[in-house]
Write a protein that holds these residues in place. Structure first.
Motif, PDB file in Angstrom:
ATOM      1  N   LEU A 155      -8.488 -12.692  -0.057  1.00  8.89           N
ATOM      2  CA  LEU A 155      -7.051 -12.914   0.127  1.00  8.89           C
ATOM      3  C   LEU A 155      -6.268 -12.268  -1.005  1.00  8.89           C
ATOM      4  O   LEU A 155      -5.227 -11.649  -0.770  1.00  8.89           O
ATOM      5  CB  LEU A 155      -6.737 -14.409   0.218  1.00  8.89           C
ATOM      6  N   HIS A 156      -6.770 -12.399  -2.224  1.00  9.50           N
ATOM      7  CA  HIS A 156      -6.127 -11.760  -3.374  1.00  9.50           C
ATOM      8  C   HIS A 156      -5.989 -10.253  -3.120  1.00  9.50           C
ATOM      9  O   HIS A 156      -4.919  -9.672  -3.306  1.00  9.50           O
ATOM     10  CB  HIS A 156      -6.944 -12.038  -4.643  1.00  9.50           C
ATOM     11  N   GLY A 157      -7.066  -9.619  -2.653  1.00 10.89           N
ATOM     12  CA  GLY A 157      -7.025  -8.186  -2.362  1.00 10.89           C
ATOM     13  C   GLY A 157      -6.020  -7.837  -1.277  1.00 10.89           C
ATOM     14  O   GLY A 157      -5.329  -6.812  -1.357  1.00 10.89           O
ATOM     15  N   GLU A 158      -5.925  -8.669  -0.252  1.00 12.39           N
ATOM     16  CA  GLU A 158      -4.962  -8.419   0.821  1.00 12.39           C
ATOM     17  C   GLU A 158      -3.529  -8.523   0.317  1.00 12.39           C
ATOM     18  O   GLU A 158      -2.664  -7.716   0.690  1.00 12.39           O
ATOM     19  CB  GLU A 158      -5.197  -9.391   1.974  1.00 12.39           C
ATOM     20  N   ILE A 159      -3.259  -9.493  -0.534  1.00  6.69           N
ATOM     21  CA  ILE A 159      -1.907  -9.645  -1.078  1.00  6.69           C
ATOM     22  C   ILE A 159      -1.559  -8.456  -1.979  1.00  6.69           C
ATOM     23  O   ILE A 159      -0.449  -7.925  -1.922  1.00  6.69           O
ATOM     24  CB  ILE A 159      -1.763 -10.991  -1.812  1.00  6.69           C
ATOM     25  N   ILE A 160      -2.517  -8.001  -2.782  1.00  6.37           N
ATOM     26  CA  ILE A 160      -2.292  -6.829  -3.642  1.00  6.37           C
ATOM     27  C   ILE A 160      -2.032  -5.595  -2.774  1.00  6.37           C
ATOM     28  O   ILE A 160      -1.138  -4.789  -3.064  1.00  6.37           O
ATOM     29  CB  ILE A 160      -3.495  -6.606  -4.589  1.00  6.37           C
ATOM     30  N   THR A 161      -2.807  -5.416  -1.706  1.00  5.96           N
ATOM     31  CA  THR A 161      -2.605  -4.279  -0.802  1.00  5.96           C
ATOM     32  C   THR A 161      -1.233  -4.352  -0.151  1.00  5.96           C
ATOM     33  O   THR A 161      -0.524  -3.338  -0.057  1.00  5.96           O
ATOM     34  CB  THR A 161      -3.710  -4.244   0.270  1.00  5.96           C
ATOM     35  N   LEU A 162      -0.837  -5.537   0.278  1.00  4.20           N
ATOM     36  CA  LEU A 162       0.488  -5.714   0.865  1.00  4.20           C
ATOM     37  C   LEU A 162       1.571  -5.381  -0.156  1.00  4.20           C
ATOM     38  O   LEU A 162       2.552  -4.710   0.160  1.00  4.20           O
ATOM     39  CB  LEU A 162       0.656  -7.147   1.386  1.00  4.20           C
ATOM     40  N   ARG A 163       1.385  -5.831  -1.397  1.00  9.69           N
ATOM     41  CA  ARG A 163       2.379  -5.505  -2.442  1.00  9.69           C
ATOM     42  C   ARG A 163       2.450  -4.003  -2.675  1.00  9.69           C
ATOM     43  O   ARG A 163       3.543  -3.447  -2.827  1.00  9.69           O
ATOM     44  CB  ARG A 163       2.035  -6.235  -3.729  1.00  9.69           C
ATOM     45  N   ARG A 164       1.303  -3.319  -2.702  1.00 12.15           N
ATOM     46  CA  ARG A 164       1.309  -1.856  -2.883  1.00 12.15           C
ATOM     47  C   ARG A 164       2.091  -1.179  -1.756  1.00 12.15           C
ATOM     48  O   ARG A 164       2.866  -0.244  -1.995  1.00 12.15           O
ATOM     49  CB  ARG A 164      -0.114  -1.307  -2.912  1.00 12.15           C
ATOM     50  N   ALA A 165       1.870  -1.637  -0.531  1.00 12.20           N
ATOM     51  CA  ALA A 165       2.592  -1.067   0.610  1.00 12.20           C
ATOM     52  C   ALA A 165       4.094  -1.329   0.471  1.00 12.20           C
ATOM     53  O   ALA A 165       4.916  -0.435   0.688  1.00 12.20           O
ATOM     54  CB  ALA A 165       2.061  -1.645   1.918  1.00 12.20           C
ATOM     55  N   ALA A 166       4.446  -2.552   0.087  1.00 11.12           N
ATOM     56  CA  ALA A 166       5.863  -2.899  -0.083  1.00 11.12           C
ATOM     57  C   ALA A 166       6.506  -2.046  -1.173  1.00 11.12           C
ATOM     58  O   ALA A 166       7.613  -1.526  -0.996  1.00 11.12           O
ATOM     59  CB  ALA A 166       6.010  -4.385  -0.409  1.00 11.12           C
ATOM     60  N   ARG A 167       5.816  -1.869  -2.301  1.00 16.20           N
ATOM     61  CA  ARG A 167       6.382  -1.060  -3.394  1.00 16.20           C
ATOM     62  C   ARG A 167       6.525   0.400  -2.970  1.00 16.20           C
ATOM     63  O   ARG A 167       7.484   1.063  -3.347  1.00 16.20           O
ATOM     64  CB  ARG A 167       5.562  -1.218  -4.660  1.00 16.20           C
ATOM     65  N   ALA A 168       5.598   0.902  -2.182  1.00 19.99           N
ATOM     66  CA  ALA A 168       5.719   2.280  -1.681  1.00 19.99           C
ATOM     67  C   ALA A 168       6.949   2.417  -0.789  1.00 19.99           C
ATOM     68  O   ALA A 168       7.691   3.411  -0.870  1.00 19.99           O
ATOM     69  CB  ALA A 168       4.458   2.680  -0.924  1.00 19.99           C
ATOM     70  N   LEU A 169       7.186   1.418   0.041  1.00 22.29           N
ATOM     71  CA  LEU A 169       8.347   1.470   0.932  1.00 22.29           C
ATOM     72  C   LEU A 169       9.649   1.195   0.175  1.00 22.29           C
ATOM     73  O   LEU A 169      10.696   1.739   0.532  1.00 22.29           O
ATOM     74  CB  LEU A 169       8.148   0.516   2.101  1.00 22.29           C
ATOM     75  N   PHE A 170       9.593   0.394  -0.871  1.00 22.36           N
ATOM     76  CA  PHE A 170      10.770   0.220  -1.727  1.00 22.36           C
ATOM     77  C   PHE A 170      11.106   1.553  -2.403  1.00 22.36           C
ATOM     78  O   PHE A 170      12.274   1.924  -2.524  1.00 22.36           O
ATOM     79  CB  PHE A 170      10.525  -0.863  -2.779  1.00 22.36           C
ATOM     80  N   ALA A 171      10.085   2.274  -2.853  1.00 21.17           N
ATOM     81  CA  ALA A 171      10.313   3.587  -3.465  1.00 21.17           C
ATOM     82  C   ALA A 171      10.973   4.534  -2.466  1.00 21.17           C
ATOM     83  O   ALA A 171      11.880   5.291  -2.813  1.00 21.17           O
ATOM     84  CB  ALA A 171       8.995   4.169  -3.977  1.00 21.17           C
ATOM     85  N   ARG A 172      10.528   4.472  -1.228  1.00 20.87           N
ATOM     86  CA  ARG A 172      11.147   5.290  -0.184  1.00 20.87           C
ATOM     87  C   ARG A 172      12.599   4.867   0.037  1.00 20.87           C
ATOM     88  O   ARG A 172      13.477   5.703   0.241  1.00 20.87           O
ATOM     89  CB  ARG A 172      10.358   5.162   1.114  1.00 20.87           C
ATOM     90  N   ALA A 173      12.857   3.568  -0.015  1.00 27.03           N
ATOM     91  CA  ALA A 173      14.212   3.059   0.219  1.00 27.03           C
ATOM     92  C   ALA A 173      15.187   3.494  -0.865  1.00 27.03           C
ATOM     93  O   ALA A 173      16.368   3.687  -0.580  1.00 27.03           O
ATOM     94  CB  ALA A 173      14.192   1.532   0.328  1.00 27.03           C
ATOM     95  N   VAL A 174      14.744   3.649  -2.114  1.00 18.85           N
ATOM     96  CA  VAL A 174      15.663   4.044  -3.188  1.00 18.85           C
ATOM     97  C   VAL A 174      15.801   5.556  -3.297  1.00 18.85           C
ATOM     98  O   VAL A 174      16.660   6.052  -4.023  1.00 18.85           O
ATOM     99  CB  VAL A 174      15.263   3.452  -4.567  1.00 18.85           C
ATOM    100  N   SER A 175      14.975   6.301  -2.580  1.00 14.56           N
ATOM    101  CA  SER A 175      15.020   7.756  -2.616  1.00 14.56           C
ATOM    102  C   SER A 175      16.388   8.248  -2.144  1.00 14.56           C
ATOM    103  O   SER A 175      16.970   7.637  -1.246  1.00 14.56           O
ATOM    104  CB  SER A 175      13.918   8.300  -1.709  1.00 14.56           C
ATOM    105  N   PRO A 176      16.939   9.287  -2.726  1.00 13.39           N
ATOM    106  CA  PRO A 176      16.344  10.277  -3.607  1.00 13.39           C
ATOM    107  C   PRO A 176      16.291   9.881  -5.076  1.00 13.39           C
ATOM    108  O   PRO A 176      15.829  10.666  -5.892  1.00 13.39           O
ATOM    109  CB  PRO A 176      17.220  11.501  -3.410  1.00 13.39           C
ATOM    110  N   ALA A 177      16.749   8.696  -5.420  1.00 12.97           N
ATOM    111  CA  ALA A 177      16.590   8.234  -6.797  1.00 12.97           C
ATOM    112  C   ALA A 177      15.095   8.049  -7.066  1.00 12.97           C
ATOM    113  O   ALA A 177      14.318   7.832  -6.127  1.00 12.97           O
ATOM    114  CB  ALA A 177      17.330   6.914  -7.007  1.00 12.97           C
TER     115      ALA A 177
END
Length: 198
Positions: free
Chosen positions: A55-77
């Protein structure tokens, strides 16, 4: 600011105050403590939950996906410096997020008590608390990224800060006042060095 589970999840990566990065979910025990403290996505789910390594690994993977999409959301910054060199590809992040969200089929149900207004809740027949937790966290990220707050999402520009935050006023560049102070000091020293260099 109102409670935002998606932003709280990605904020478990943060500046440690000394130039490094802390991970509030570094271990299964820390993850369990974080879930207990935040009580989301539902108190009945997290109260009965044991966080093991899977479960810990799944939550970390979900967080990585969320942070990647947050990075996309702030782009082009630029994205958070914590993500800049190791971002999950956006297509992979989208697929993972959607898979996690779909792991618990839910249907909207209308509640309308006699003495109040109507409200909507999501009903599920899934009893596995692990599945419900991951799916609810994924849905919180989806709701945030598809909602109006996404337009206010920013990556903090202060030196060494790695947080994402919601911009609450026109000229806000930092997630908190201490980051603003650190950025101003860094700019001041940068100007001083430039003025004294040959």
């Amino acid at each position: 600011m109102e409670h935002c589970p998606a932003l709280e999840l990605v904020s478990t990566i943060r500046h440690d105050g000394n130039g490094g990065v802390l991970d509030d979910l570094a271990t299964a025990e820390q993850t369990a403590a974080w879930l207990a403290e935040h009580g989301e996505p539902s108190a009945d789910t997290t109260a009965r939950l044991t966080v093991d390594e899977q479960l810990h690994g799944e939550i970390i993977t979900l967080r990585r996906a969320a942070r990647a999409l947050f990075a996309r959301a702030v782009s082009p910054a630029p994205p958070s410096p914590a993500d800049a060199r190791r971002l999950m590809p956006a297509a992979e992040a989208l697929e993972l997020l959607n898979v996690f969200a779909a792991s618990e089929p839910v249907v909207p149900q209308l509640d309308w008590p006699g003495d109040g207004g109507p409200t909507v809740r999501l009903a599920s027949s899934v009893v596995d608390t692990r599945t419900r937790l991951i799916a609810a966290l994924a849905r919180a990220v989806i709701d945030f990224l598809a909602g109006p707050d996404r337009a206010q999402l920013r990556a903090c520009t202060a030196p060494r800060c790695v947080r994402y935050f919601l911009k609450t006023h026109g000229r806000q560049e930092w997630c908190k006042p201490s980051c603003g102070n650190r950025a101003r000091v860094a700019r001041h020293y940068g100007r001083q060095r430039a003025a004294t260099s040959p």
